[in-house]
Design a protein around this motif. Sequence first.
Motif, PDB file in Angstrom:
ATOM      1  N   MET A 252     -93.776  65.384 -84.334  1.00 29.49           N
ATOM      2  CA  MET A 252     -94.707  63.881 -85.134  1.00 29.49           C
ATOM      3  C   MET A 252     -93.046  62.855 -85.459  1.00 29.49           C
ATOM      4  SD  MET A 252     -97.850  63.945 -87.486  1.00 29.49           S
ATOM      5  CE  MET A 252     -97.106  62.207 -87.838  1.00 29.49           C
ATOM      6  N   ARG A 253     -92.767  61.669 -85.363  1.00 25.45           N
ATOM      7  CA  ARG A 253     -91.609  61.118 -85.475  1.00 25.45           C
ATOM      8  C   ARG A 253     -92.598  59.922 -87.191  1.00 25.45           C
ATOM      9  NH1 ARG A 253     -91.121  56.983 -80.385  1.00 25.45           N
ATOM     10  NH2 ARG A 253     -93.859  57.252 -80.469  1.00 25.45           N
ATOM     11  N   VAL A 254     -91.860  61.522 -87.658  1.00 21.81           N
ATOM     12  CA  VAL A 254     -91.659  60.708 -89.626  1.00 21.81           C
ATOM     13  C   VAL A 254     -90.856  60.100 -90.027  1.00 21.81           C
ATOM     14  CG1 VAL A 254     -92.583  60.966 -91.412  1.00 21.81           C
ATOM     15  CG2 VAL A 254     -93.713  62.231 -89.391  1.00 21.81           C
ATOM     16  N   ARG A 255     -90.656  59.242 -90.822  1.00 26.12           N
ATOM     17  CA  ARG A 255     -89.338  58.524 -91.883  1.00 26.12           C
ATOM     18  C   ARG A 255     -89.370  58.706 -93.451  1.00 26.12           C
ATOM     19  NH1 ARG A 255     -87.321  54.432 -90.817  1.00 26.12           N
ATOM     20  NH2 ARG A 255     -89.020  53.062 -89.771  1.00 26.12           N
ATOM     21  N   LEU A 256     -89.061  59.969 -93.961  1.00 25.71           N
ATOM     22  CA  LEU A 256     -88.902  59.307 -95.322  1.00 25.71           C
ATOM     23  C   LEU A 256     -87.840  58.055 -95.754  1.00 25.71           C
ATOM     24  CD1 LEU A 256     -90.556  60.022 -98.074  1.00 25.71           C
ATOM     25  CD2 LEU A 256     -88.785  62.397 -98.390  1.00 25.71           C
ATOM     26  N   VAL A 257     -88.583  57.149 -96.281  1.00 24.58           N
ATOM     27  CA  VAL A 257     -87.453  56.223 -96.084  1.00 24.58           C
ATOM     28  C   VAL A 257     -86.942  56.022 -98.191  1.00 24.58           C
ATOM     29  CG1 VAL A 257     -88.353  55.111 -94.320  1.00 24.58           C
ATOM     30  CG2 VAL A 257     -89.010  54.186 -96.678  1.00 24.58           C
ATOM     31  N   LYS A 258     -87.739  56.454 -98.862  1.00 25.66           N
ATOM     32  CA  LYS A 258     -86.980  56.219-100.049  1.00 25.66           C
ATOM     33  C   LYS A 258     -87.720  57.356-100.548  1.00 25.66           C
ATOM     34  CE  LYS A 258     -85.548  53.172-103.758  1.00 25.66           C
ATOM     35  NZ  LYS A 258     -85.740  51.918-103.443  1.00 25.66           N
ATOM     36  N   ALA A 287    -103.773  58.825 -84.493  1.00 25.00           N
ATOM     37  CA  ALA A 287    -102.487  57.877 -83.601  1.00 25.00           C
ATOM     38  C   ALA A 287    -102.014  59.003 -83.300  1.00 25.00           C
ATOM     39  CB  ALA A 287    -102.538  56.693 -84.828  1.00 25.00           C
ATOM     40  N   PRO A 288    -101.949  59.718 -82.009  1.00 25.40           N
ATOM     41  CA  PRO A 288    -100.577  60.616 -81.678  1.00 25.40           C
ATOM     42  C   PRO A 288     -99.925  59.368 -81.193  1.00 25.40           C
ATOM     43  CG  PRO A 288    -103.027  60.656 -80.486  1.00 25.40           C
ATOM     44  CD  PRO A 288    -102.728  60.258 -81.240  1.00 25.40           C
ATOM     45  N   GLY A 289     -98.711  60.034 -81.878  1.00 23.56           N
ATOM     46  CA  GLY A 289     -97.954  59.726 -80.667  1.00 23.56           C
ATOM     47  C   GLY A 289     -97.190  58.389 -81.770  1.00 23.56           C
ATOM     48  N   ALA A 290     -97.556  57.744 -82.498  1.00 23.09           N
ATOM     49  CA  ALA A 290     -97.178  56.875 -83.632  1.00 23.09           C
ATOM     50  C   ALA A 290     -96.135  57.468 -84.079  1.00 23.09           C
ATOM     51  CB  ALA A 290     -98.622  56.386 -83.989  1.00 23.09           C
ATOM     52  N   VAL A 291     -95.521  56.079 -84.755  1.00 24.98           N
ATOM     53  CA  VAL A 291     -94.687  56.404 -85.724  1.00 24.98           C
ATOM     54  C   VAL A 291     -94.822  56.380 -86.811  1.00 24.98           C
ATOM     55  CG1 VAL A 291     -91.890  55.346 -86.500  1.00 24.98           C
ATOM     56  CG2 VAL A 291     -92.368  55.391 -84.196  1.00 24.98           C
ATOM     57  N   ALA A 292     -94.165  57.216 -87.895  1.00 22.78           N
ATOM     58  CA  ALA A 292     -94.915  56.808 -89.425  1.00 22.78           C
ATOM     59  C   ALA A 292     -93.626  57.124 -89.890  1.00 22.78           C
ATOM     60  CB  ALA A 292     -96.291  58.377 -89.396  1.00 22.78           C
ATOM     61  N   ARG A 293     -93.900  56.017 -91.417  1.00 21.72           N
ATOM     62  CA  ARG A 293     -93.051  55.904 -92.491  1.00 21.72           C
ATOM     63  C   ARG A 293     -93.842  56.238 -93.869  1.00 21.72           C
ATOM     64  NH1 ARG A 293     -92.067  51.703 -95.511  1.00 21.72           N
ATOM     65  NH2 ARG A 293     -93.758  50.558 -94.888  1.00 21.72           N
ATOM     66  N   VAL A 294     -92.362  56.636 -94.360  1.00 20.93           N
ATOM     67  CA  VAL A 294     -93.193  57.509 -95.506  1.00 20.93           C
ATOM     68  C   VAL A 294     -92.574  56.981 -96.736  1.00 20.93           C
ATOM     69  CG1 VAL A 294     -94.049  59.423 -97.797  1.00 20.93           C
ATOM     70  CG2 VAL A 294     -94.126  59.411 -94.831  1.00 20.93           C
ATOM     71  N   ALA A 295     -92.873  56.324 -97.942  1.00 25.52           N
ATOM     72  CA  ALA A 295     -91.827  56.054 -98.549  1.00 25.52           C
ATOM     73  C   ALA A 295     -92.871  55.745-101.000  1.00 25.52           C
ATOM     74  CB  ALA A 295     -91.503  54.199 -98.255  1.00 25.52           C
ATOM     75  N   VAL A 296     -91.691  55.784-101.301  1.00 25.37           N
ATOM     76  CA  VAL A 296     -92.177  56.810-102.575  1.00 25.37           C
ATOM     77  C   VAL A 296     -91.373  55.583-103.771  1.00 25.37           C
ATOM     78  CG1 VAL A 296     -92.644  58.193-104.740  1.00 25.37           C
ATOM     79  CG2 VAL A 296     -92.888  58.666-101.550  1.00 25.37           C
ATOM     80  N   THR A 297     -92.047  54.364-104.087  1.00 25.53           N
ATOM     81  CA  THR A 297     -91.235  54.045-104.803  1.00 25.53           C
ATOM     82  C   THR A 297     -91.255  53.690-106.177  1.00 25.53           C
ATOM     83  OG1 THR A 297     -92.140  51.969-104.329  1.00 25.53           O
ATOM     84  CG2 THR A 297     -89.960  52.562-103.224  1.00 25.53           C
TER      85      THR A 297
END
Length: 365
Positions: A252-258, A287-297
């Motif tokens: 997967m393409r996952v970004r933990l932005v914060k 949504a296989p192949g989708a880019v996911a973005r994770v943010a915790v604020t």
Amino acid sequence: MDTVFFLLAVAYGVFSAKSRGRAGFDLGGVNWLYVEQIAAVAGCLLLWLRRRRPLEVALALIVLSVPFEMASGAMLVALFSVAVHRPPRTTAAVYAVSLVTVVSDAVIRPAEARPGWLFFFLFGALAQGSAVGWGLFVRHRRQLLERVAAEAELRVEQAQLRAREEVAREMHDVLGHRLSLLSLHAGALEYRPDAPSEDIARAAGVIRQSAHQALQDLREVLAVLRAPAAALPQPTLADLHRLVAESCAAGMRVRLVKEIPEAVPDLIGRTVYRVVQEALTNVRKHAPGAVARVAVTGTAGEGLRVEVANGPAGARSAGRPGGPGGHGLAGLAERVALAGGQLEYGPAADGGWEVAAVLPWPREG
């Protein structure tokens, strides 16, 4: 208790017989006292049927007590049984009928045998009313105990249901994540059967590792049936990096932005972990192949917000259907609500999907 009531009725008849003395007025050459004693014995024997037919026994003893006063003790016991086993309206009607005995006694018996009609009527009404009142009290107490027992049983059933729901929720959250990884890699092998042997070996290794970890997680979740939930290892906010790393290792393409550097309460951190876990599982399924973005604020005192957003399915996933929809988001909303927060989810403007949860984060001190 039946024996006690029977003996009380017998004792009343004996006391009444002794208070009369040996003499009794004649009735066609037959001493009325002997006839009354036989009737009193018959009335006491009827009491053994009072549990099965309380109303019929009470009416029979009322009729028997009109000419035979010695049967009045058995009648009092029968009135008590009616009050215990029959509705209050029926009890009131039977009590009203029973007052005929104290009225008729003054008419049937010689006037000199009684101190006064009014006194005797009030005494009889009070005695019979006491028996009825005692029976109504016992009936109310039994109903109260039955209601308490029913409520206790209902609370036990509700507790068992909540425990089952908790186990089901944990199994869904934990195993859904692991099994979605298995599905993702198995689907890749199926989609690219001509992949290099190194890629196939690497995917098979991930499948084996994920299957092993799924079994470990299953053992931990099922341990809740044998141990308190607090004794089980629970994820925290610090485990969020590991969760994202596992998803990235699965392709997967996952970004933990914060992320939050400060320590948050265990319940809030565990809830954040489950929100991200369920959201990433849904991305892999739908949504296989989708880019996911994770943010915790967020900050202490203002609250914590976790967001997981993904774009549309990637082009390389065309023709590969996602998994079927389930009840994961509904269960996740319940979990967030139990932590005092709110969950929002829905489609995004770019064709993807967004999941966001707002959780309370109280300031210490």
